[in-house]
Design a protein around this motif. Structure first.
Motif, PDB file in Angstrom:
ATOM      1  N   GLY A   1      37.716  42.352  45.591  1.00  0.00           N
ATOM      2  CA  GLY A   1      38.400  41.971  44.637  1.00  0.00           C
ATOM      3  C   GLY A   1      38.499  40.478  44.719  1.00  0.00           C
ATOM      4  N   ILE A   2      38.537  39.614  43.510  1.00  0.00           N
ATOM      5  CA  ILE A   2      38.520  38.086  43.514  1.00  0.00           C
ATOM      6  C   ILE A   2      40.002  37.837  43.224  1.00  0.00           C
ATOM      7  CG2 ILE A   2      37.474  36.183  42.267  1.00  0.00           C
ATOM      8  CD1 ILE A   2      35.571  38.143  43.751  1.00  0.00           C
ATOM      9  N   LEU A   3      40.559  37.034  44.104  1.00  0.00           N
ATOM     10  CA  LEU A   3      41.863  36.438  43.875  1.00  0.00           C
ATOM     11  C   LEU A   3      41.596  35.055  43.113  1.00  0.00           C
ATOM     12  CD1 LEU A   3      43.361  37.070  47.586  1.00  0.00           C
ATOM     13  CD2 LEU A   3      43.664  38.438  45.223  1.00  0.00           C
ATOM     14  N   THR A   4      42.754  34.811  42.325  1.00  0.00           N
ATOM     15  CA  THR A   4      42.645  33.525  41.340  1.00  0.00           C
ATOM     16  C   THR A   4      44.345  33.190  41.260  1.00  0.00           C
ATOM     17  OG1 THR A   4      43.231  34.675  39.327  1.00  0.00           O
ATOM     18  CG2 THR A   4      40.679  34.434  40.030  1.00  0.00           C
ATOM     19  N   SER A   5      44.329  31.703  41.113  1.00  0.00           N
ATOM     20  CA  SER A   5      45.628  31.186  41.035  1.00  0.00           C
ATOM     21  C   SER A   5      45.753  30.086  39.749  1.00  0.00           C
ATOM     22  CB  SER A   5      46.066  30.870  42.117  1.00  0.00           C
ATOM     23  OG  SER A   5      47.397  30.206  42.049  1.00  0.00           O
ATOM     24  N   PRO A   6      46.307  30.264  38.664  1.00  0.00           N
ATOM     25  CA  PRO A   6      47.094  31.433  38.408  1.00  0.00           C
ATOM     26  C   PRO A   6      46.198  32.491  37.944  1.00  0.00           C
ATOM     27  CG  PRO A   6      47.109  29.818  36.677  1.00  0.00           C
ATOM     28  CD  PRO A   6      46.184  29.220  37.811  1.00  0.00           C
ATOM     29  N   ALA A   7      47.035  33.552  37.581  1.00  0.00           N
ATOM     30  CA  ALA A   7      46.301  35.036  37.355  1.00  0.00           C
ATOM     31  C   ALA A   7      45.174  34.791  36.309  1.00  0.00           C
ATOM     32  CB  ALA A   7      47.204  36.136  37.054  1.00  0.00           C
ATOM     33  N   ALA A   8      44.124  35.393  36.463  1.00  0.00           N
ATOM     34  CA  ALA A   8      43.301  35.401  35.429  1.00  0.00           C
ATOM     35  C   ALA A   8      43.183  36.500  34.711  1.00  0.00           C
ATOM     36  CB  ALA A   8      41.952  35.387  36.128  1.00  0.00           C
TER      37      ALA A   8
END
Length: 86
Positions: free
Chosen positions: A9-16
């Protein structure tokens, strides 16, 4: 490893809400909706993968990630001499 299933999984901030990837090894694909990479890599080697996430505000900066696919391990090999047990 080559020939073995892979998922990340690829985490992003803010949500993608979307994800794009280029330079992936053969057999690996991007699942934009799930923000993940997965598949069964078919060619060993080092790959420079470019990832870019986006949402309603636009696309964030692209990020380079080093992706290494190692050759499939071979069959086990005995590497010691016989040991006498009492």
């Amino acid at each position: 490893f080559q020939g073995l299933p892979f998922s990340a999984g690829i985490l992003t901030s803010p949500a993608a809400t979307g994800l794009t990837a280029s330079g992936l090894p053969p057999g690996v694909t991007v699942n934009s909706a799930a923000r993940s990479l997965g598949g069964t890599p078919s060619e060993p080697g080092e790959y420079e993968v470019m990832l870019q996430a986006s949402n309603a505000s636009g696309a964030g900066p692209a990020v380079a990630v080093r992706f290494v696919v190692r050759p499939t391990p071979g069959a086990p090999e005995i590497t010691s001499s016989l040991v006498e047990f009492p």
